[in-house]
Design a protein around this motif. Structure first.
Motif, mmCIF file in Angstrom:
data_model
loop_
_atom_site.group_PDB
_atom_site.id
_atom_site.type_symbol
_atom_site.label_atom_id
_atom_site.label_comp_id
_atom_site.label_asym_id
_atom_site.label_seq_id
_atom_site.Cartn_x
_atom_site.Cartn_y
_atom_site.Cartn_z
ATOM 1 N N ALA A 80 -62.905 69.582 -36.528
ATOM 2 C CA ALA A 80 -61.147 68.808 -36.672
ATOM 3 C C ALA A 80 -60.956 68.149 -35.836
ATOM 4 O O ALA A 80 -61.161 67.720 -34.979
ATOM 5 C CB ALA A 80 -59.890 69.619 -36.956
ATOM 6 N N ARG A 81 -60.843 66.500 -36.423
ATOM 7 C CA ARG A 81 -61.071 65.137 -35.195
ATOM 8 C C ARG A 81 -59.620 65.325 -34.997
ATOM 9 O O ARG A 81 -58.661 65.343 -35.544
ATOM 10 C CB ARG A 81 -61.912 64.424 -35.900
ATOM 11 N N GLU A 82 -59.313 64.927 -33.667
ATOM 12 C CA GLU A 82 -58.369 64.987 -32.582
ATOM 13 C C GLU A 82 -58.486 63.727 -31.552
ATOM 14 O O GLU A 82 -59.507 63.753 -31.293
ATOM 15 C CB GLU A 82 -57.387 66.092 -32.575
ATOM 16 N N ARG A 83 -57.068 63.860 -31.530
ATOM 17 C CA ARG A 83 -57.274 62.732 -29.877
ATOM 18 C C ARG A 83 -56.322 63.318 -29.135
ATOM 19 O O ARG A 83 -55.216 64.246 -29.265
ATOM 20 C CB ARG A 83 -56.398 61.531 -30.490
ATOM 21 N N VAL A 110 -65.213 69.784 -28.707
ATOM 22 C CA VAL A 110 -66.752 68.523 -28.095
ATOM 23 C C VAL A 110 -66.010 67.013 -28.177
ATOM 24 O O VAL A 110 -65.616 66.930 -29.424
ATOM 25 C CB VAL A 110 -67.718 68.689 -29.334
ATOM 26 N N GLY A 111 -66.788 66.540 -27.788
ATOM 27 C CA GLY A 111 -65.970 64.677 -27.178
ATOM 28 C C GLY A 111 -66.655 64.717 -25.054
ATOM 29 O O GLY A 111 -66.977 65.071 -24.811
ATOM 30 N N ASP A 112 -65.288 62.994 -25.304
ATOM 31 C CA ASP A 112 -65.392 62.628 -24.194
ATOM 32 C C ASP A 112 -64.470 62.367 -23.759
ATOM 33 O O ASP A 112 -63.187 61.510 -24.564
ATOM 34 C CB ASP A 112 -66.764 61.499 -24.266
ATOM 35 N N LEU A 113 -63.743 62.200 -22.310
ATOM 36 C CA LEU A 113 -62.625 61.858 -21.932
ATOM 37 C C LEU A 113 -62.359 59.912 -22.121
ATOM 38 O O LEU A 113 -61.438 59.495 -22.248
ATOM 39 C CB LEU A 113 -62.405 62.504 -19.978
ATOM 40 N N GLN A 114 -63.347 59.433 -22.297
ATOM 41 C CA GLN A 114 -63.310 58.259 -22.123
ATOM 42 C C GLN A 114 -62.864 57.380 -23.268
ATOM 43 O O GLN A 114 -61.672 57.149 -23.386
ATOM 44 C CB GLN A 114 -64.634 57.292 -21.589
ATOM 45 N N ARG A 161 -61.656 60.772 -28.031
ATOM 46 C CA ARG A 161 -61.638 61.261 -29.164
ATOM 47 C C ARG A 161 -61.922 63.115 -29.085
ATOM 48 O O ARG A 161 -63.234 63.138 -28.266
ATOM 49 C CB ARG A 161 -62.609 60.043 -29.950
ATOM 50 N N PHE A 162 -61.793 63.792 -29.717
ATOM 51 C CA PHE A 162 -62.389 65.394 -29.543
ATOM 52 C C PHE A 162 -62.323 65.569 -31.322
ATOM 53 O O PHE A 162 -61.625 65.451 -31.979
ATOM 54 C CB PHE A 162 -61.318 66.337 -28.751
ATOM 55 N N TYR A 163 -63.117 66.656 -31.218
ATOM 56 C CA TYR A 163 -63.324 67.793 -32.498
ATOM 57 C C TYR A 163 -63.593 69.109 -32.080
ATOM 58 O O TYR A 163 -64.416 69.653 -31.255
ATOM 59 C CB TYR A 163 -64.925 67.469 -32.898
ATOM 60 N N ARG A 164 -62.814 69.913 -32.918
ATOM 61 C CA ARG A 164 -62.574 71.348 -32.893
ATOM 62 C C ARG A 164 -62.865 71.945 -33.752
ATOM 63 O O ARG A 164 -62.262 71.847 -34.632
ATOM 64 C CB ARG A 164 -61.206 71.401 -32.611
ATOM 65 N N ALA A 174 -75.201 70.760 -31.542
ATOM 66 C CA ALA A 174 -76.416 69.871 -31.820
ATOM 67 C C ALA A 174 -76.089 68.460 -31.892
ATOM 68 O O ALA A 174 -75.927 67.695 -32.048
ATOM 69 C CB ALA A 174 -77.243 70.464 -31.389
ATOM 70 N N ASP A 175 -75.952 69.128 -33.865
ATOM 71 C CA ASP A 175 -75.559 67.664 -34.241
ATOM 72 C C ASP A 175 -74.766 66.810 -34.224
ATOM 73 O O ASP A 175 -74.977 65.135 -34.462
ATOM 74 C CB ASP A 175 -75.899 68.235 -35.928
ATOM 75 N N LEU A 176 -73.739 67.383 -34.233
ATOM 76 C CA LEU A 176 -72.713 67.199 -33.959
ATOM 77 C C LEU A 176 -71.951 65.680 -32.155
ATOM 78 O O LEU A 176 -72.143 65.164 -32.344
ATOM 79 C CB LEU A 176 -70.734 68.337 -33.441
ATOM 80 N N VAL A 177 -73.247 66.391 -31.371
ATOM 81 C CA VAL A 177 -73.157 65.769 -30.278
ATOM 82 C C VAL A 177 -74.435 64.309 -30.591
ATOM 83 O O VAL A 177 -74.071 63.494 -30.071
ATOM 84 C CB VAL A 177 -73.869 67.099 -29.408
ATOM 85 N N ALA A 178 -75.559 64.984 -31.418
ATOM 86 C CA ALA A 178 -76.117 63.900 -31.225
ATOM 87 C C ALA A 178 -75.417 62.635 -32.322
ATOM 88 O O ALA A 178 -75.897 61.114 -31.982
ATOM 89 C CB ALA A 178 -77.312 64.454 -32.093
#
Length: 183
Positions: A27-30, A154-158, A161-164, A175-179
């Motif tokens: 699930a995508r979230e901020r 998975v996501g980044d602080l800048q 945007r994160f995925y849970r 790995a696919d999500l990171v790529a």
């Protein structure tokens, strides 16, 4: 291997999972992360906003070192991911304790060694207050650590945007999500 034996024991004890882990739903979230200082497996202080995370895609799981249920399985997924990522990929793996009162840097180091953590994989503890602030920011509710759900972020602080995933994903899914996020 210890990880394989633990997975076999867990699956035998949990017939509902006997067919293997389900495909993870992300699930995508901020999420806005607080300024906290944690302590890594080498007893070094690490600012959560700083060299530990700057410019890095983050893959985060939550665990505790004395867990005998899902934590070893989640850590095994992280170990597989660690092995499959290119060494120069801008990715940091973070395993954050949910039991900072007991998980000392020495305990975290032993767990990191058990799972073969590379230099990109940090095992983090800290004061209960700092860890609680971070867990709250990730909306990771671990009031009962023995019966906690698996959580992968998975996501980044800048971008914030994160995925849970609140299931145990396959390492390849991570790995696919990171790529897809690094592109």
């Amino acid at each position: 291997m210890i990880r394989t034996a633990l997975l076999t024991l867990f699956l035998a004890a949990a017939p509902a999972l006997a067919d293997g882990p389900a495909t993870a739903d992300f699930a995508r979230e901020r999420l806005a992360m607080p300024q906290v200082t944690l302590i890594d497996q080498y007893a070094r202080e690490q600012a959560f906003h700083g060299p530990l995370t700057d410019g890095q895609m983050l893959v985060i799981n939550f665990n505790y070192t004395t867990c005998e249920s899902i934590c070893p399985i989640g850590n095994d997924v992280m170990a597989e991911l660690d092995d499959m990522l290119p060494t120069d990929a801008p990715v940091r793996l973070l395993s954050i304790t949910i039991d900072p009162g007991r998980d000392t840097p020495a305990h975290m180091r032993k767990a990191a060694d058990t799972f073969g953590a590379s230099d990109r994989w940090s095992w983090l503890t800290g004061t209960p207050g700092e860890v609680s602030r971070l867990l709250a920011a990730f909306d990771a509710d671990f009031a009962n650590i023995v019966l906690h759900d698996p959580v992968f972020i998975v996501g980044d602080l800048q971008s914030e945007r994160f995925y849970r995933s609140q299931s145990i994903p396959e390492a390849q899914e991570l790995a696919d999500l990171v790529a897809s996020l690094i592109r």
